[in-house]
Design a protein around this motif. Structure first.
Motif, PDB file in Angstrom:
ATOM      1  N   UNK A 122       0.825  -1.200   0.000  1.00  0.00           N
ATOM      2  CA  UNK A 122       0.000   0.000   0.000  1.00  0.00           C
ATOM      3  C   UNK A 122       0.863   1.255   0.000  1.00  0.00           C
ATOM      4  N   UNK A 123       1.886   1.247   0.840  1.00  0.00           N
ATOM      5  CA  UNK A 123       2.715   2.450   0.928  1.00  0.00           C
ATOM      6  C   UNK A 123       3.995   2.346   0.104  1.00  0.00           C
ATOM      7  N   UNK A 124       4.455   1.084  -0.091  1.00  0.00           N
ATOM      8  CA  UNK A 124       5.653   0.884  -0.896  1.00  0.00           C
ATOM      9  C   UNK A 124       5.199   0.334  -2.249  1.00  0.00           C
ATOM     10  N   UNK A 125       5.986   0.577  -3.271  1.00  0.00           N
ATOM     11  CA  UNK A 125       5.573   0.045  -4.571  1.00  0.00           C
ATOM     12  C   UNK A 125       5.675  -1.474  -4.568  1.00  0.00           C
ATOM     13  N   UNK A 126       6.812  -1.991  -4.143  1.00  0.00           N
ATOM     14  CA  UNK A 126       6.927  -3.436  -3.988  1.00  0.00           C
ATOM     15  C   UNK A 126       8.019  -3.789  -2.984  1.00  0.00           C
ATOM     16  N   UNK A 127       7.934  -5.012  -2.479  1.00  0.00           N
ATOM     17  CA  UNK A 127       8.928  -5.515  -1.532  1.00  0.00           C
ATOM     18  C   UNK A 127       9.394  -6.877  -2.012  1.00  0.00           C
ATOM     19  N   UNK A 128      10.695  -7.126  -1.928  1.00  0.00           N
ATOM     20  CA  UNK A 128      11.231  -8.411  -2.374  1.00  0.00           C
ATOM     21  C   UNK A 128      11.395  -9.361  -1.190  1.00  0.00           C
ATOM     22  N   UNK A 129      11.674 -10.611  -1.509  1.00  0.00           N
ATOM     23  CA  UNK A 129      11.788 -11.641  -0.470  1.00  0.00           C
ATOM     24  C   UNK A 129      13.055 -11.503   0.354  1.00  0.00           C
ATOM     25  N   UNK A 130      14.015 -10.687  -0.114  1.00  0.00           N
ATOM     26  CA  UNK A 130      15.184 -10.460   0.739  1.00  0.00           C
ATOM     27  C   UNK A 130      15.095  -9.110   1.445  1.00  0.00           C
ATOM     28  N   UNK A 131      13.876  -8.625   1.562  1.00  0.00           N
ATOM     29  CA  UNK A 131      13.657  -7.446   2.394  1.00  0.00           C
ATOM     30  C   UNK A 131      14.051  -6.119   1.781  1.00  0.00           C
ATOM     31  N   UNK A 132      14.054  -6.040   0.461  1.00  0.00           N
ATOM     32  CA  UNK A 132      14.338  -4.754  -0.174  1.00  0.00           C
ATOM     33  C   UNK A 132      13.039  -4.180  -0.704  1.00  0.00           C
ATOM     34  N   UNK A 133      12.892  -2.885  -0.549  1.00  0.00           N
ATOM     35  CA  UNK A 133      11.667  -2.255  -1.015  1.00  0.00           C
ATOM     36  C   UNK A 133      11.939  -1.172  -2.035  1.00  0.00           C
ATOM     37  N   UNK A 134      10.967  -0.987  -2.904  1.00  0.00           N
ATOM     38  CA  UNK A 134      11.023   0.102  -3.863  1.00  0.00           C
ATOM     39  C   UNK A 134       9.904   1.062  -3.491  1.00  0.00           C
ATOM     40  N   UNK A 135      10.252   2.300  -3.229  1.00  0.00           N
ATOM     41  CA  UNK A 135       9.247   3.294  -2.848  1.00  0.00           C
ATOM     42  C   UNK A 135       8.608   3.877  -4.089  1.00  0.00           C
ATOM     43  N   UNK A 136       7.383   4.375  -3.930  1.00  0.00           N
ATOM     44  CA  UNK A 136       6.767   5.110  -5.030  1.00  0.00           C
ATOM     45  C   UNK A 136       7.510   6.447  -5.093  1.00  0.00           C
ATOM     46  N   UNK A 137       8.055   6.804  -6.250  1.00  0.00           N
ATOM     47  CA  UNK A 137       8.910   7.988  -6.286  1.00  0.00           C
ATOM     48  C   UNK A 137       8.171   9.292  -5.949  1.00  0.00           C
TER      49      UNK A 137
END
Ligand SMILES: [Zn+2]
Length: 425
Positions: A219-234
């Motif tokens: 909802x708040x992050x664009x996506x999250x990976x299985x190793x705990x890295x997130x991509x924020x909505x710019x």
């Protein structure tokens, strides 16, 4: 990387033919069905007569009359001329479709009589009953001599006319339409396009996959990976969207049809385009980052039919998510990497460590299980997705968290702006 293989896809779209066109489609289907049966009969007849001569004693079974030449695709195709003279209604069918009909029979026939390299043979070709799947194929699309042309959402078929296509998703970039098959289903007429991209490298062999991840949409992050890295909505994207909303409110206050309204409407349209382009560019950046980092990317498949939508708050995101998935899959294919869609049910509730259900509302941002696992909820989902999607693959570390609790509970954000990726695929 080798550029010697090609990527083939089939995309199916619903058609909305007029009632007059439906009559033509039905007629073609029926005439081609009869012709298929006739041509199959001709082949079976020849087989019966010749077999008779070889296997049996001629006293018991004497071939009646003269044995005709062995019918094959070429003799049957050259008979089409005669068919058209005897049954003029066949003149109304596009010639290539009639040849395709005979080619389809020919390949069924060969599959039955000639074993493949594994020694397997197909079943005996059957006569088509009325009401069986009715379809016909245009072997060329959009080339100068083609009988079918797709322009925008209009499919122009030779001898039938222009039919509207419900393009619920675009033809992917870089793909050429090779064939168009028109078919009738219970709920109407469809077109099935065979697509091909010849510039695609051979995919990485499955047993050479070294790294894999799951990606969860948040909802708040664009996506999250299985190793705990997130991509924020710019930020720039959020800002542009806010501007767009403000200008849209301004537009609503103007009098419709006035000069000022027109001006403002123009401004809003341009902003829309700007936001759409920014989003696409952002999607490409994320896709390239993922494909560079992992050999296999597992995502939640939103196209599973009958999926109970308990995630209402996410539905607005779904549109952006499926746009992203299309881009990501295209980028992955171009680089020979793998993607896999899995059923997302239970991924946010179940514990990725022990499998236990941990019920939580959307407001609860942390997954906290009695087994001791405490991590970001999106991270937990991404781990579950990876677990589902990597079944059968010999990838180390692809079983979620097994015995050790994770050191970090919070996801870390990826800085995409540092990396230079182009949006050209
Ligand atoms: Zn647990």
């Amino acid at each position: 990387m080798q550029y010697n293989s090609s990527m083939k896809l089939t995309y199916q779209y619903k058609l909305s033919p007029t009632s007059e066109q439906v009559v033509i489609l039905e007629t073609w289907g029926e005439l081609l069905r009869r012709h298929y049966n006739y041509a199959l009969g001709q082949r079976l007849d020849w087989l019966n007569r010749t077999r008779c001569q070889i296997d049996r004693c001629s006293l018991l079974c004497e071939p009646i009359g003269e044995i005709p030449d062995k019918p094959d695709y070429y003799t049957q195709a050259s008979d089409l001329k005669q068919t058209k003279e005897l049954f003029p209604e066949y003149k109304n069918i596009y010639a290539d479709c009639q040849q395709q009909n005979l080619m389809r029979l020919d390949s069924c026939w060969k599959r039955w009589l000639i074993p493949d390299k594994n020694g397997k043979r197909g079943g005996r070709p059957r006569f088509k009953k009325r009401g069986d799947i009715c379809s016909f194929t245009f072997p060329r699309v959009n080339s100068p001599k083609a009988g079918a042309h797709l322009t925008g959402n209009t499919l122009k078929l030779s001898k039938i006319g222009e039919i509207e296509v419900i393009l619920h998703r675009p033809i992917p970039d870089g793909f050429e339409i090779k064939q168009a098959t028109i078919l009738r289903k219970a709920d109407g007429w469809y077109v099935s396009f065979s697509l091909e991209d010849k510039t695609v490298p051979a995919a990485l062999p499955i047993d050479e996959i070294k790294s894999a991840t799951g990606i969860d949409v948040g909802l708040e992050k664009f996506l999250t990976t299985a190793d705990g890295q997130s991509v924020a909505v710019p930020q720039y994207y959020r800002k542009a969207q806010a501007t767009l909303a403000r200008q849209q409110r301004k537009l609503a206050r103007k009098t419709k049809g006035s000069k000022n309204y027109q001006k403002q409407a123009n401004k809003v349209a341009k902003l829309h385009l700007h936001v759409a382009r920014q989003r696409k560019e952002f999607h490409f950046q994320v896709a390239h980052w993922l494909v560079n980092s992992y050999d296999l990317i597992v995502f939640e498949n939103l196209n599973i039919k009958g999926l109970a939508r308990t995630r209402l708050a996410k539905s607005i995101l779904d549109v952006a998510w499926s746009a992203f998935l299309q881009i990501m899959q295209a980028v992955a294919v171009r680089r020979g990497k793998h993607t896999r869609g899995v059923d997302p049910r239970g991924t946010s509730i179940n514990c990725s460590g022990c499998g236990q259900r941990v019920e939580k509302t959307l407001a609860v941002r942390v997954h906290s299980c009695s087994c001791g696992l405490v991590i970001d909820r999106d991270w937990n989902s991404a781990l579950n997705l990876l677990k589902h999607g990597s079944v059968g693959l010999p990838i180390p570390g692809c079983g979620g968290y097994l015995d050790t609790s994770p050191v970090k509970q919070q996801v870390s954000f990826v800085n995409l702006r540092c990396s230079r990726y182009t949006a050209c695929g």
